[in-house]
Design a protein around this motif. Structure first.
Motif, PDB file in Angstrom:
ATOM      1  N   MET A  18       4.679  91.348  52.243  1.00 15.08           N
ATOM      2  CA  MET A  18       5.846  91.158  53.097  1.00 15.08           C
ATOM      3  C   MET A  18       7.083  90.816  52.266  1.00 15.08           C
ATOM      4  O   MET A  18       8.174  91.361  52.495  1.00 15.08           O
ATOM      5  CB  MET A  18       5.576  90.054  54.115  1.00 15.08           C
ATOM      6  CG  MET A  18       6.759  89.732  55.013  1.00 15.08           C
ATOM      7  SD  MET A  18       6.407  88.416  56.207  1.00 15.08           S
ATOM      8  CE  MET A  18       6.260  86.992  55.106  1.00 15.08           C
ATOM      9  N   LEU A  19       6.934  89.927  51.294  1.00 12.28           N
ATOM     10  CA  LEU A  19       8.073  89.542  50.462  1.00 12.28           C
ATOM     11  C   LEU A  19       8.590  90.731  49.659  1.00 12.28           C
ATOM     12  O   LEU A  19       9.805  90.921  49.524  1.00 12.28           O
ATOM     13  CB  LEU A  19       7.673  88.396  49.534  1.00 12.28           C
ATOM     14  CG  LEU A  19       7.402  87.056  50.223  1.00 12.28           C
ATOM     15  CD1 LEU A  19       6.773  86.075  49.241  1.00 12.28           C
ATOM     16  CD2 LEU A  19       8.683  86.468  50.812  1.00 12.28           C
ATOM     17  N   MET A  20       7.673  91.539  49.137  1.00 11.58           N
ATOM     18  CA  MET A  20       8.089  92.714  48.373  1.00 11.58           C
ATOM     19  C   MET A  20       8.782  93.740  49.264  1.00 11.58           C
ATOM     20  O   MET A  20       9.693  94.450  48.821  1.00 11.58           O
ATOM     21  CB  MET A  20       6.876  93.333  47.682  1.00 11.58           C
ATOM     22  CG  MET A  20       6.304  92.471  46.573  1.00 11.58           C
ATOM     23  SD  MET A  20       4.839  93.213  45.800  1.00 11.58           S
ATOM     24  CE  MET A  20       4.416  91.946  44.601  1.00 11.58           C
ATOM     25  N   LYS A  21       8.371  93.801  50.517  1.00  8.60           N
ATOM     26  CA  LYS A  21       9.020  94.707  51.462  1.00  8.60           C
ATOM     27  C   LYS A  21      10.422  94.204  51.806  1.00  8.60           C
ATOM     28  O   LYS A  21      11.374  94.993  51.909  1.00  8.60           O
ATOM     29  CB  LYS A  21       8.174  94.814  52.729  1.00  8.60           C
ATOM     30  CG  LYS A  21       8.686  95.801  53.759  1.00  8.60           C
ATOM     31  CD  LYS A  21       7.737  95.879  54.948  1.00  8.60           C
ATOM     32  CE  LYS A  21       6.380  96.420  54.533  1.00  8.60           C
ATOM     33  NZ  LYS A  21       5.451  96.563  55.679  1.00  8.60           N
ATOM     34  N   CYS A  22      10.553  92.891  51.964  1.00  7.26           N
ATOM     35  CA  CYS A  22      11.845  92.316  52.339  1.00  7.26           C
ATOM     36  C   CYS A  22      12.823  92.277  51.174  1.00  7.26           C
ATOM     37  O   CYS A  22      14.039  92.323  51.387  1.00  7.26           O
ATOM     38  CB  CYS A  22      11.652  90.909  52.896  1.00  7.26           C
ATOM     39  SG  CYS A  22      10.866  90.866  54.525  1.00  7.26           S
ATOM     40  N   HIS A  23      12.293  92.172  49.951  1.00  7.21           N
ATOM     41  CA  HIS A  23      13.174  92.182  48.777  1.00  7.21           C
ATOM     42  C   HIS A  23      12.493  92.967  47.659  1.00  7.21           C
ATOM     43  O   HIS A  23      11.861  92.382  46.770  1.00  7.21           O
ATOM     44  CB  HIS A  23      13.504  90.771  48.303  1.00  7.21           C
ATOM     45  CG  HIS A  23      14.645  90.745  47.324  1.00  7.21           C
ATOM     46  ND1 HIS A  23      15.957  90.590  47.709  1.00  7.21           N
ATOM     47  CD2 HIS A  23      14.675  90.903  45.978  1.00  7.21           C
ATOM     48  CE1 HIS A  23      16.736  90.632  46.657  1.00  7.21           C
ATOM     49  NE2 HIS A  23      15.984  90.831  45.587  1.00  7.21           N
ATOM     50  N   PRO A  24      12.599  94.294  47.687  1.00  5.32           N
ATOM     51  CA  PRO A  24      11.984  95.108  46.632  1.00  5.32           C
ATOM     52  C   PRO A  24      12.454  94.668  45.249  1.00  5.32           C
ATOM     53  O   PRO A  24      13.628  94.372  45.038  1.00  5.32           O
ATOM     54  CB  PRO A  24      12.480  96.522  46.964  1.00  5.32           C
ATOM     55  CG  PRO A  24      12.760  96.490  48.434  1.00  5.32           C
ATOM     56  CD  PRO A  24      13.285  95.112  48.708  1.00  5.32           C
ATOM     57  N   GLY A  25      11.504  94.599  44.330  1.00  3.79           N
ATOM     58  CA  GLY A  25      11.820  94.178  42.973  1.00  3.79           C
ATOM     59  C   GLY A  25      11.476  92.737  42.686  1.00  3.79           C
ATOM     60  O   GLY A  25      11.473  92.321  41.518  1.00  3.79           O
ATOM     61  N   CYS A  26      11.182  91.959  43.730  1.00  3.40           N
ATOM     62  CA  CYS A  26      10.804  90.564  43.502  1.00  3.40           C
ATOM     63  C   CYS A  26       9.426  90.496  42.849  1.00  3.40           C
ATOM     64  O   CYS A  26       8.659  91.464  42.871  1.00  3.40           O
ATOM     65  CB  CYS A  26      10.804  89.782  44.814  1.00  3.40           C
ATOM     66  SG  CYS A  26       9.443  90.182  45.944  1.00  3.40           S
ATOM     67  N   SER A  27       9.110  89.361  42.268  1.00  2.00           N
ATOM     68  CA  SER A  27       7.773  89.140  41.717  1.00  2.00           C
ATOM     69  C   SER A  27       7.113  87.998  42.478  1.00  2.00           C
ATOM     70  O   SER A  27       7.796  87.094  42.976  1.00  2.00           O
ATOM     71  CB  SER A  27       7.832  88.823  40.225  1.00  2.00           C
ATOM     72  OG  SER A  27       8.602  87.662  39.986  1.00  2.00           O
ATOM     73  N   VAL A  28       5.792  88.053  42.568  1.00  2.00           N
ATOM     74  CA  VAL A  28       5.052  87.097  43.389  1.00  2.00           C
ATOM     75  C   VAL A  28       3.804  86.623  42.652  1.00  2.00           C
ATOM     76  O   VAL A  28       3.036  87.436  42.131  1.00  2.00           O
ATOM     77  CB  VAL A  28       4.626  87.728  44.736  1.00  2.00           C
ATOM     78  CG1 VAL A  28       3.868  86.706  45.582  1.00  2.00           C
ATOM     79  CG2 VAL A  28       5.833  88.262  45.499  1.00  2.00           C
ATOM     80  N   ASP A  29       3.616  85.316  42.603  1.00  2.00           N
ATOM     81  CA  ASP A  29       2.364  84.709  42.165  1.00  2.00           C
ATOM     82  C   ASP A  29       1.698  84.074  43.381  1.00  2.00           C
ATOM     83  O   ASP A  29       2.384  83.558  44.272  1.00  2.00           O
ATOM     84  CB  ASP A  29       2.600  83.628  41.107  1.00  2.00           C
ATOM     85  CG  ASP A  29       3.103  84.196  39.789  1.00  2.00           C
ATOM     86  OD1 ASP A  29       2.830  85.378  39.508  1.00  2.00           O
ATOM     87  OD2 ASP A  29       3.782  83.451  39.053  1.00  2.00           O
ATOM     88  N   ILE A  30       0.371  84.103  43.416  1.00  5.11           N
ATOM     89  CA  ILE A  30      -0.387  83.515  44.525  1.00  5.11           C
ATOM     90  C   ILE A  30      -1.312  82.442  43.977  1.00  5.11           C
ATOM     91  O   ILE A  30      -1.993  82.657  42.968  1.00  5.11           O
ATOM     92  CB  ILE A  30      -1.225  84.579  45.263  1.00  5.11           C
ATOM     93  CG1 ILE A  30      -0.344  85.746  45.721  1.00  5.11           C
ATOM     94  CG2 ILE A  30      -1.946  83.962  46.464  1.00  5.11           C
ATOM     95  CD1 ILE A  30      -1.132  86.921  46.297  1.00  5.11           C
TER      96      ILE A  30
END
Length: 285
Positions: free
Chosen positions: A36-48
């Motif tokens: 969802m975060l990548m869809k809302c802001h393409p190019g972001c990076s995410v750690d889980i």
């Protein structure tokens, strides 16, 4: 070159809960939030991270400062239980407030944030709210809040919870509620940090709510949501069919589903607003 935000996603489920979702064909909460975060802001990076798992490392202090935003998923845990899977998450929420890290989240997020800031949660006297939360209504404060820019004043949303926020802490503002749950959205300011949290699930779509329902068919049938398991499976199949073919007006009418949940621009408005209003202006370049 444009700078893109770096997000930390807190998956609130224990390992056994994640495995149960996977067995039913559902996407894990952390991965669903990441998508969802990548869809809302393409190019972001995410750690889980998975703080409910014993031994999973929790970024605290300086480590939190490496991120531009923190996002909480839902969870099948109980926030007011004396549970070693819960207490580290409350501590992490407090650390995020102290680090002034802009935070957002669904369901579990509202409950964790309220408790971490000194409020109270309890089991809902109405039982489980499941599937579609109807007629969520913004308060006057909610209508004026940047979380809800571009959102209708009354809307439906995907939901699944049995606990609710009963007493908001100092620094919290009630943004939305409905007839089932008085706190459907809250903005919390605590120790200089902020959390914008909703009780419902903007990260779900028809497929994901179908799989979640499938995972809990026995429980939901016993709770009276369905006459029997055959009826439950029929409901799941109808959700999946509408997901595959959104033009099926017959199914949308039968299920009582409209663009509040099927239109991503509407469903994800809160997430995009949080990124634009809280994350991007406060990025640590």
């Amino acid at each position: 070159m444009a700078n893109h935000p770096k997000f930390l996603v807190i998956d609130g489920y224990r390992r056994d809960g994640r495995e149960a979702l996977a067995a039913g064909g559902a996407t894990s909460a952390g991965n669903l939030y990441s998508q969802m975060l990548m869809k809302c802001h393409p190019g972001c990076s995410v750690d889980i991270v998975y703080p409910a798992d014993a031994g999973d490392s929790l970024p605290q202090g300086a480590a939190l400062e490496a991120y531009d935003g923190l996002a909480w998923t839902g969870s099948s845990l109980t926030v007011y239980a004396d549970d070693p899977a819960v207490t580290p998450q409350i501590a992490l929420a407090r650390a995020a407030f102290e680090a002034k890290l802009p935070s957002f989240g669904s369901c579990w997020a509202a409950q964790i944030g309220v408790v971490a800031a000194g409020g109270v949660c309890a089991a809902s006297p109405r039982g489980r709210e499941m599937g579609i939360a109807r007629k969520i209504t913004l308060t006057p404060e909610g209508r004026a809040h940047p979380l809800y820019t571009g959102k209708p004043s009354v809307f439906d949303a995907f939901i699944s919870h049995e606990d609710e926020c009963t007493h908001l802490p100092p620094g919290a503002v009630l943004l939305a509620g409905n007839a089932f749950t008085s706190v459907q959205a809250v903005a919390i300011t605590h120790k200089g940090g902020t959390l914008w949290a909703v009780q419902y699930h903007p990260e779900y779509d028809l497929h994901e709510i179908a799989r979640l329902t499938y995972c809990r068919i026995e429980r939901l049938t016993k709770m009276g949501f369905f006459a029997d398991t055959d009826a439950a499976h029929d409901y799941v199949n109808k959700l999946e069919a509408l997901h595959q073919d959104p033009s099926r007006r017959d199914l949308a009418w039968l299920l009582g589903i409209d663009s509040d949940v099927t239109n991503e621009d509407v469903r994800l408005a809160e997430v995009r607003n949080w990124i634009e209003q809280r994350v991007l202006p406060n990025m640590r370049y």
